[in-house]
Design a protein around this motif. Structure first.
Motif, short mmCIF file in Angstrom:
data_model
loop_
_atom_site.label_atom_id
_atom_site.label_comp_id
_atom_site.label_asym_id
_atom_site.label_seq_id
_atom_site.Cartn_x
_atom_site.Cartn_y
_atom_site.Cartn_z
N THR A 26 0.84 -1.20 0.00
CA THR A 26 0.00 0.00 0.00
C THR A 26 0.87 1.25 0.00
O THR A 26 0.61 2.20 -0.73
CB THR A 26 -0.92 0.00 1.23
OG1 THR A 26 -1.70 -1.18 1.20
CG2 THR A 26 -1.81 1.21 1.24
N PHE A 27 1.94 1.25 0.81
CA PHE A 27 2.81 2.42 0.86
C PHE A 27 3.64 2.57 -0.41
O PHE A 27 3.90 3.67 -0.85
CB PHE A 27 3.75 2.33 2.07
CG PHE A 27 3.04 2.57 3.37
CD1 PHE A 27 2.25 3.68 3.56
CD2 PHE A 27 3.17 1.65 4.40
CE1 PHE A 27 1.60 3.90 4.75
CE2 PHE A 27 2.52 1.86 5.60
CZ PHE A 27 1.74 2.99 5.78
N TYR A 28 4.09 1.47 -0.99
CA TYR A 28 4.94 1.55 -2.17
C TYR A 28 4.15 1.71 -3.46
O TYR A 28 4.72 1.94 -4.51
CB TYR A 28 5.85 0.34 -2.27
CG TYR A 28 6.92 0.30 -1.21
CD1 TYR A 28 7.91 1.27 -1.19
CD2 TYR A 28 6.92 -0.66 -0.23
CE1 TYR A 28 8.89 1.27 -0.22
CE2 TYR A 28 7.89 -0.68 0.75
CZ TYR A 28 8.87 0.28 0.75
OH TYR A 28 9.83 0.27 1.72
N ALA A 29 2.84 1.60 -3.40
CA ALA A 29 2.01 1.69 -4.61
C ALA A 29 1.44 3.09 -4.80
O ALA A 29 0.36 3.25 -5.32
CB ALA A 29 0.90 0.66 -4.53
N ILE A 30 2.17 4.09 -4.40
CA ILE A 30 1.68 5.46 -4.51
C ILE A 30 1.51 5.86 -5.97
O ILE A 30 0.50 6.39 -6.37
CB ILE A 30 2.62 6.41 -3.75
CG1 ILE A 30 2.56 6.09 -2.27
CG2 ILE A 30 2.25 7.86 -4.01
CD1 ILE A 30 3.59 6.80 -1.45
N CYS A 134 6.28 5.15 6.84
CA CYS A 134 5.59 5.99 7.84
C CYS A 134 6.56 6.96 8.51
O CYS A 134 6.18 8.07 8.88
CB CYS A 134 4.93 5.11 8.89
SG CYS A 134 3.63 4.07 8.25
N LEU A 135 7.81 6.53 8.68
CA LEU A 135 8.79 7.40 9.32
C LEU A 135 9.22 8.55 8.41
O LEU A 135 9.70 9.56 8.88
CB LEU A 135 10.01 6.57 9.72
CG LEU A 135 9.74 5.45 10.72
CD1 LEU A 135 11.01 4.65 10.96
CD2 LEU A 135 9.20 6.00 12.02
N ALA A 136 9.03 8.38 7.12
CA ALA A 136 9.42 9.43 6.17
C ALA A 136 8.34 10.48 5.96
O ALA A 136 8.59 11.49 5.32
CB ALA A 136 9.78 8.78 4.84
#
Length: 139
Positions: A26-30, A134-136
Motif C-alpha cells: 500500500t505504501f509503495y504503490a503510490i 511511515c517514518l518518512a
C-alpha cells in the motif's frame, strides 16, 4: 490446498506476513507507473524466478554478482522467506526430492537456504519494510 498445517501458530504467522505485505505494498504503490517497475523487479528477485543465495549469503551462482545486493533489500524476498519458513520450516514429514528421501524442513534449508531459526529476524525485517515509509512522512 497447498499443504499448510492446521495449527493456530501457522495460521497467525500466515496472517502476519499477508497483512504486512499488504501494508508495505500500500505504501509503495503510490504511483502506479513507478510501482509496476518495482513489482516486476521484486518478483524477479524474490526467489520465484531466480533462486536466492542460501540464507541470503552472497554465495549463489544463480544471481549475477552485480545483482546479489538486491536480494538483501527486496521486500518480496523477505515475505517469501517468512511464508516458506513459517509454514514448512518445521515440518518433519519425509518427501522424495527426486534424488533422495529427505524431510521437508531439510529440503527447504538445502534448496532455498531458508532456516527456521531466522523466522523472528525475517518478521522484524518485514515489519521494518512496512514501518519505514511511515517514518518518512512529514509531521
Amino acid at each position: 490446498m497447498i499443504g499448510f498445517e492446521w495449527t493456530a501458530a501457522k495460521f497467525f504467522w500466515y496472517l502476519f506476513f499477508a497483512y504486512f505485505t499488504l501494508l508495505y505494498f500500500t505504501f509503495y504503490a503510490i504511483a502506479s507507473i513507478v510501482s509496476s517497475g518495482f513489482y516486476a523487479i521484486w518478483n524477479l528477485f524474490s526467489g520465484f524466478i531466480i533462486r536466492p543465495a542460501p540464507s541470503l549469503q552472497l554465495l549463489s551462482t544463480k544471481v549475477p554478482i552485480w545483482w546479489r545486493w538486491y536480494c538483501w533489500i527486496c521486500p518480496e524476498a523477505g515475505r517469501l522467506y517468512g511464508l516458506v519458513v513459517s509454514q514448512f520450516g518445521d515440518v518433519m514429514t519425509p518427501m522424495d526430492d527426486g534424488n533422495r528421501t529427505v524431510v521437508v524442513s531439510q529440503f527447504v534449508e538445502d534448496y532455498f537456504g531458508f532456516k527456521h531459526s531466522w523466522l523472528g529476524r525475517v518478521a522484524a525485517v518485514v515489519v521494518a519494510f512496512a514501518v519505514r515509509p511511515c517514518l518518512a512522512l512529514p509531521s
